[in-house]
Design a protein around this motif. Structure first.
Motif, PDB file in Angstrom:
ATOM      1  N   ASP A 181       2.653   8.694  -7.216  1.00 35.49           N
ATOM      2  CA  ASP A 181       1.628   9.555  -6.334  1.00 35.49           C
ATOM      3  C   ASP A 181       0.702   8.461  -5.497  1.00 35.49           C
ATOM      4  O   ASP A 181       0.412   8.785  -4.430  1.00 35.49           O
ATOM      5  N   GLU A 182       0.383   7.569  -6.318  1.00 34.56           N
ATOM      6  CA  GLU A 182      -0.481   6.453  -5.324  1.00 34.56           C
ATOM      7  C   GLU A 182       0.335   5.827  -4.208  1.00 34.56           C
ATOM      8  O   GLU A 182      -0.039   5.835  -2.992  1.00 34.56           O
ATOM      9  N   ALA A 183       1.595   5.571  -4.479  1.00 34.24           N
ATOM     10  CA  ALA A 183       2.514   5.295  -3.407  1.00 34.24           C
ATOM     11  C   ALA A 183       2.793   6.145  -2.283  1.00 34.24           C
ATOM     12  O   ALA A 183       2.780   6.000  -0.894  1.00 34.24           O
ATOM     13  N   LYS A 184       2.785   7.363  -2.825  1.00 33.49           N
ATOM     14  CA  LYS A 184       2.792   8.584  -1.812  1.00 33.49           C
ATOM     15  C   LYS A 184       1.682   8.681  -0.857  1.00 33.49           C
ATOM     16  O   LYS A 184       1.724   8.835   0.434  1.00 33.49           O
ATOM     17  N   ARG A 185       0.482   8.561  -1.504  1.00 38.57           N
ATOM     18  CA  ARG A 185      -0.922   8.501  -0.900  1.00 38.57           C
ATOM     19  C   ARG A 185      -1.003   7.489   0.532  1.00 38.57           C
ATOM     20  O   ARG A 185      -1.474   7.544   1.249  1.00 38.57           O
ATOM     21  N   ARG A 186      -0.310   6.435   0.124  1.00 42.58           N
ATOM     22  CA  ARG A 186      -0.466   5.287   1.125  1.00 42.58           C
ATOM     23  C   ARG A 186       0.775   5.156   1.975  1.00 42.58           C
ATOM     24  O   ARG A 186       1.046   4.122   2.693  1.00 42.58           O
ATOM     25  N   ASN A 187       1.585   6.414   1.841  1.00 36.13           N
ATOM     26  CA  ASN A 187       2.831   6.467   2.773  1.00 36.13           C
ATOM     27  C   ASN A 187       3.898   5.387   2.702  1.00 36.13           C
ATOM     28  O   ASN A 187       4.313   4.570   3.686  1.00 36.13           O
ATOM     29  N   ASP A 188       4.139   5.108   1.382  1.00 40.17           N
ATOM     30  CA  ASP A 188       5.168   3.997   1.112  1.00 40.17           C
ATOM     31  C   ASP A 188       6.466   4.774   0.229  1.00 40.17           C
ATOM     32  O   ASP A 188       6.561   4.666  -0.976  1.00 40.17           O
ATOM     33  N   PRO A 189       7.267   5.322   0.900  1.00 41.76           N
ATOM     34  CA  PRO A 189       8.156   6.261   0.297  1.00 41.76           C
ATOM     35  C   PRO A 189       9.324   5.432  -0.404  1.00 41.76           C
ATOM     36  O   PRO A 189       9.971   5.845  -1.319  1.00 41.76           O
ATOM     37  N   ILE A 190       9.483   4.020  -0.003  1.00 44.41           N
ATOM     38  CA  ILE A 190      10.413   3.126  -0.762  1.00 44.41           C
ATOM     39  C   ILE A 190      10.005   2.947  -2.126  1.00 44.41           C
ATOM     40  O   ILE A 190      10.884   3.325  -3.093  1.00 44.41           O
TER      41      ILE A 190
END
Length: 287
Positions: A181-190
């Motif tokens: 979820d944190e990766a999603k918030r920072r727009n890091d899909p990989i």
């Protein structure tokens, strides 16, 4: 010695006057006391009087069929005393005597020794259970592993280890989902897709999560393919023909079409003709 044996056999095995037999033993010569049959009869007299230590002192680990009853009585005594260690020792010596007349009794004795062994582990099981209820999962798991090493069939220990495994699994999954979820918030899909893949592997196998992961995979694939197109275009614009054209041949058809629609470069048409030739041509030769 023969006359001594006859008297002791009469008193011990027929008249059951064990005290008389033991009193008589005080007058025996050293030679008579060394005779194994004399020792067995005197040991049997002591065992039947429940003088266990004296009985064992007389026979000194003799492994004769005639000594079987002594070990049997000693084992039964130690079971009543909740002394599993010595009861097990007597059971082993009884088996080594190889007395056919005690074969059936050994089975019952084994059950009693086993039951005593299980009971001796109850304090460890209680400590394990208390630790679990106190949320001291590390201690509970450590005690459960120890208990299973001593008693593999213990259900309570098996349950605690399984419960702790599930608890650790859920904790790991929750952490992975939180990081995703944190990766999603920072727009890091990989990174997000990688973390979701780990969560699925760890056991979180819901349809919603799988769909989210699949959507991310598609998004990552589209972004990667877009970047590949942009890199080739940049190389062509900069005039780096060799590297650009080599990279171009590795792209998918729709990617190459996008590049051709963006740039008017005759080299690209020539390469397409070579790629579509009936006889395959090595990439290096095409370029």
């Amino acid at each position: 010695v023969e006359s001594v044996l006859s008297l002791l056999d009469l008193w011990v095995n027929h008249l059951a006057v064990y005290e008389k037999a033991l009193g008589f033993a005080k007058s025996l010569s050293k030679l008579a006391k060394k005779d194994k049959n004399v020792r067995i009869l005197l040991g049997l007299a002591c065992a039947r009087l429940n003088r266990i230590d004296n009985a064992l002192a007389w026979i000194e680990n003799l492994l004769e069929p005639e000594a079987a009853e002594i070990y049997f009585l000693c084992a039964a005594h130690f079971i009543k005393q909740f002394d599993n260690t010595r009861a097990s020792e007597m059971l082993l010596l009884l088996k080594l005597c190889q007395s056919s007349s005690f074969a059936s009794k050994i089975v019952g004795l084994e059950k009693d020794v086993r039951a005593l062994y299980v009971k001796s582990l109850e304090p460890l099981e209680d400590e394990m259970t208390q630790a679990w209820h106190a949320d001291d999962f590390e201690k509970a798991s450590r005690l459960a592993s120890r208990l299973l090493s001593l008693l593999p069939e213990n259900k309570a220990a098996q349950k605690i280890l399984n419960e702790n495994k599930r608890r650790e699994q859920n904790r790991k999954i929750n952490l992975l989902l939180q990081l995703a979820d944190e990766a999603k918030r920072r727009n890091d899909p990989i990174t997000e897709a990688d973390l979701l893949s780990q969560a699925i592997t760890a056991g979180e196998d819901s349809d919603a999560l799988r769909q989210r992961h699949e959507n991310l995979r598609q998004e990552v694939r589209r972004k990667r393919e877009k970047m590949e197109v942009e890199e080739v275009i940049e190389l062509l614009v900069q005039g780096d023909q060799t590297d650009a054209l080599l990279a171009y041949t590795e792209l998918k058809p729709y990617q190459r079409e996008h590049i051709r629609s963006s740039l008017e470069d005759p080299h690209l048409l020539w390469i397409e003709q070579a790629l579509s030739a009936e006889i395959p041509v090595k990439t290096e030769k095409i370029v």
